[in-house]
Design a protein around this motif. Structure first.
Motif, PDB file in Angstrom:
ATOM      1  N   GLY A 106      16.211  25.807-103.933  1.00 32.40           N
ATOM      2  CA  GLY A 106      15.632  27.136-103.806  1.00 32.40           C
ATOM      3  C   GLY A 106      14.840  27.459-105.047  1.00 32.40           C
ATOM      4  N   SER A 107      14.515  28.723-105.203  1.00 33.80           N
ATOM      5  CA  SER A 107      13.731  29.142-106.356  1.00 33.80           C
ATOM      6  C   SER A 107      14.639  29.496-107.529  1.00 33.80           C
ATOM      7  N   VAL A 108      14.034  29.658-108.694  1.00 31.74           N
ATOM      8  CA  VAL A 108      14.776  30.100-109.876  1.00 31.74           C
ATOM      9  C   VAL A 108      15.425  31.453-109.606  1.00 31.74           C
ATOM     10  N   GLY A 109      14.642  32.375-109.052  1.00 32.42           N
ATOM     11  CA  GLY A 109      15.163  33.706-108.780  1.00 32.42           C
ATOM     12  C   GLY A 109      16.314  33.699-107.792  1.00 32.42           C
ATOM     13  N   GLU A 110      16.221  32.883-106.752  1.00 35.78           N
ATOM     14  CA  GLU A 110      17.296  32.814-105.758  1.00 35.78           C
ATOM     15  C   GLU A 110      18.568  32.267-106.380  1.00 35.78           C
ATOM     16  N   ASN A 111      18.457  31.282-107.261  1.00 31.58           N
ATOM     17  CA  ASN A 111      19.635  30.765-107.944  1.00 31.58           C
ATOM     18  C   ASN A 111      20.268  31.825-108.824  1.00 31.58           C
ATOM     19  N   LEU A 112      19.449  32.573-109.540  1.00 34.07           N
ATOM     20  CA  LEU A 112      19.989  33.590-110.434  1.00 34.07           C
ATOM     21  C   LEU A 112      20.640  34.734-109.674  1.00 34.07           C
ATOM     22  N   GLN A 113      20.055  35.139-108.554  1.00 32.94           N
ATOM     23  CA  GLN A 113      20.586  36.276-107.820  1.00 32.94           C
ATOM     24  C   GLN A 113      21.912  35.977-107.140  1.00 32.94           C
ATOM     25  N   LEU A 114      22.319  34.728-107.116  1.00 34.60           N
ATOM     26  CA  LEU A 114      23.675  34.424-106.656  1.00 34.60           C
ATOM     27  C   LEU A 114      24.696  34.979-107.646  1.00 34.60           C
ATOM     28  N   GLY A 115      24.294  35.166-108.894  1.00 36.72           N
ATOM     29  CA  GLY A 115      25.176  35.789-109.881  1.00 36.72           C
ATOM     30  C   GLY A 115      25.213  37.289-109.751  1.00 36.72           C
ATOM     31  N   ASP A 116      24.091  37.903-109.416  1.00 35.42           N
ATOM     32  CA  ASP A 116      24.027  39.348-109.213  1.00 35.42           C
ATOM     33  C   ASP A 116      22.919  39.640-108.205  1.00 35.42           C
ATOM     34  N   PRO A 117      23.273  39.847-106.949  1.00 37.05           N
ATOM     35  CA  PRO A 117      22.252  40.070-105.923  1.00 37.05           C
ATOM     36  C   PRO A 117      21.408  41.310-106.167  1.00 37.05           C
ATOM     37  N   ASP A 118      21.899  42.247-106.957  1.00 34.19           N
ATOM     38  CA  ASP A 118      21.179  43.500-107.181  1.00 34.19           C
ATOM     39  C   ASP A 118      20.279  43.462-108.414  1.00 34.19           C
ATOM     40  N   ALA A 119      20.278  42.356-109.132  1.00 33.95           N
ATOM     41  CA  ALA A 119      19.485  42.281-110.357  1.00 33.95           C
ATOM     42  C   ALA A 119      17.992  42.301-110.036  1.00 33.95           C
ATOM     43  N   ASP A 120      17.243  43.138-110.768  1.00 28.10           N
ATOM     44  CA  ASP A 120      15.801  43.158-110.578  1.00 28.10           C
ATOM     45  C   ASP A 120      15.151  42.060-111.416  1.00 28.10           C
ATOM     46  N   ASP A 121      13.833  41.926-111.291  1.00 25.87           N
ATOM     47  CA  ASP A 121      13.139  40.843-111.988  1.00 25.87           C
ATOM     48  C   ASP A 121      13.312  40.945-113.493  1.00 25.87           C
ATOM     49  N   ALA A 122      13.293  42.159-114.029  1.00 20.09           N
ATOM     50  CA  ALA A 122      13.439  42.330-115.476  1.00 20.09           C
ATOM     51  C   ALA A 122      14.788  41.797-115.948  1.00 20.09           C
ATOM     52  N   ARG A 123      15.821  42.063-115.166  1.00 19.57           N
ATOM     53  CA  ARG A 123      17.164  41.568-115.548  1.00 19.57           C
ATOM     54  C   ARG A 123      17.223  40.051-115.442  1.00 19.57           C
ATOM     55  N   LEU A 124      16.562  39.468-114.434  1.00 20.93           N
ATOM     56  CA  LEU A 124      16.554  38.017-114.298  1.00 20.93           C
ATOM     57  C   LEU A 124      15.843  37.364-115.479  1.00 20.93           C
TER      58      LEU A 124
END
Length: 290
Positions: A106-124
């Motif tokens: 998947g994408s970088v963002g999709e991998n990161l959002q598994l840690g916090d689905p509500d995180a916005d781009d700035a938090r990622l």
């Protein structure tokens, strides 16, 4: 505080993790891999448990994660016995980086959002910056495809991406299982220095048989014959002998010591609960505890 109808308690937002006189043998065996083990991790303290393979380091993690219970002794967080805590809410207090932490297709963002689905781009992007990966993806963005099992990443980059995902869990306790396994020495040392800087204010338990750079942990224990023995840390190296990266890590460590009290004063979000059966839910579940 009381939790559910079953009488379990809601874990405190932060506190010391304590193991007192822990005795544990795996079911069906008589060998005590932990035999009177004692350990205390204060809020904001980074602790290393070192030991040879087979000495029981993984057993220690299994007990903290609640996968098994000791035959005797007491395990507590902020003074509350772990056996009395609501399991889902206890797991929400933990961020875990297993030895073979996966990077998913998947994408970088999709991998990161598994840690916090509500995180916005700035938090990622903030999480990527904490693990020194922001420049790697700055041009291609969060939609960068990482490939099956992180095929487009080096081993060190894949480990850092998994670490960033764990850091997105707003949890006071971080568990790291052999975080430098399979990495060359320079990559491993750089990763551990960045972990020390990125885990500001969190309690960190590191399980490793590898030597770590000076200044990464506050306390070091050796697990041998079921006992945890506290070892003296080497004196800090002279700053004049360090390279610029090491000096930056030292400054970050000083800021960390000054900021440790702030974590306990903040609210801890009830983020993803457990993991897929034995391993993955702590790192990738999007189900919130109720």
């Amino acid at each position: 505080a009381q939790g559910g109808a079953d009488g379990t308690r809601i874990p405190a937002a932060c506190g010391a993790l304590e193991l007192q006189d822990i005795v544990f043998a795996w079911p069906g065996t008589t060998r005590r891999v932990l035999d009177g083990a004692q350990l205390r991790i204060a809020p904001g303290e980074r602790v290393l448990v070192a030991g040879d393979s087979g000495e029981g380091k993984s057993s220690l993690l299994a007990l903290v994660l609640g996968l098994h219970a000791p035959q005797s002794g007491r395990m507590s967080f902020a003074g509350d016995d772990l056996r009395t805590l609501d399991a889902a809410r206890w797991h929400a207090r933990i961020a875990w980086l297993p030895q073979d932490a996966p990077v998913f297709s998947g994408s970088v963002g999709e991998n990161l959002q598994l840690g916090d689905p509500d995180a916005d781009d700035a938090r990622l992007w903030q999480a990527l910056a904490q693990v020194k990966l922001d420049t790697r993806f700055r041009d291609t963005g969060l939609d960068t495809w990482v490939g099956e099992n992180g095929a487009t990443l080096s081993a060190g980059q894949a480990r850092r991406l998994a670490l960033a995902r764990a850091l997105l869990r707003d949890a006071p306790l971080l568990l790291l299982d052999e975080p430098t396994e399979g990495l060359d020495q320079d990559t491993a040392d750089a990763l551990m220095r960045d972990i020390a800087a990125a885990t500001q204010g969190r309690s960190v338990l590191i399980i490793s048989h590898a030597a770590l750079p000076d200044g990464v942990v506050d306390t070091r224990y050796r697990l041998r014959d079921g006992k945890l023995t506290r070892e003296q840390l080497p004196p800090p190296a002279s700053p004049e002998s360090w390279n610029p990266q090491a000096r930056a890590s030292a400054r970050a460590s000083r800021r960390l010591r000054l900021s440790r009290r702030t974590w306990c004063g903040s609210s801890v979000a009830m983020l993803p609960s457990w993991r897929r059966r034995v391993k993955l839910r702590l790192t990738v579940s999007t189900v919130r505890p109720r």
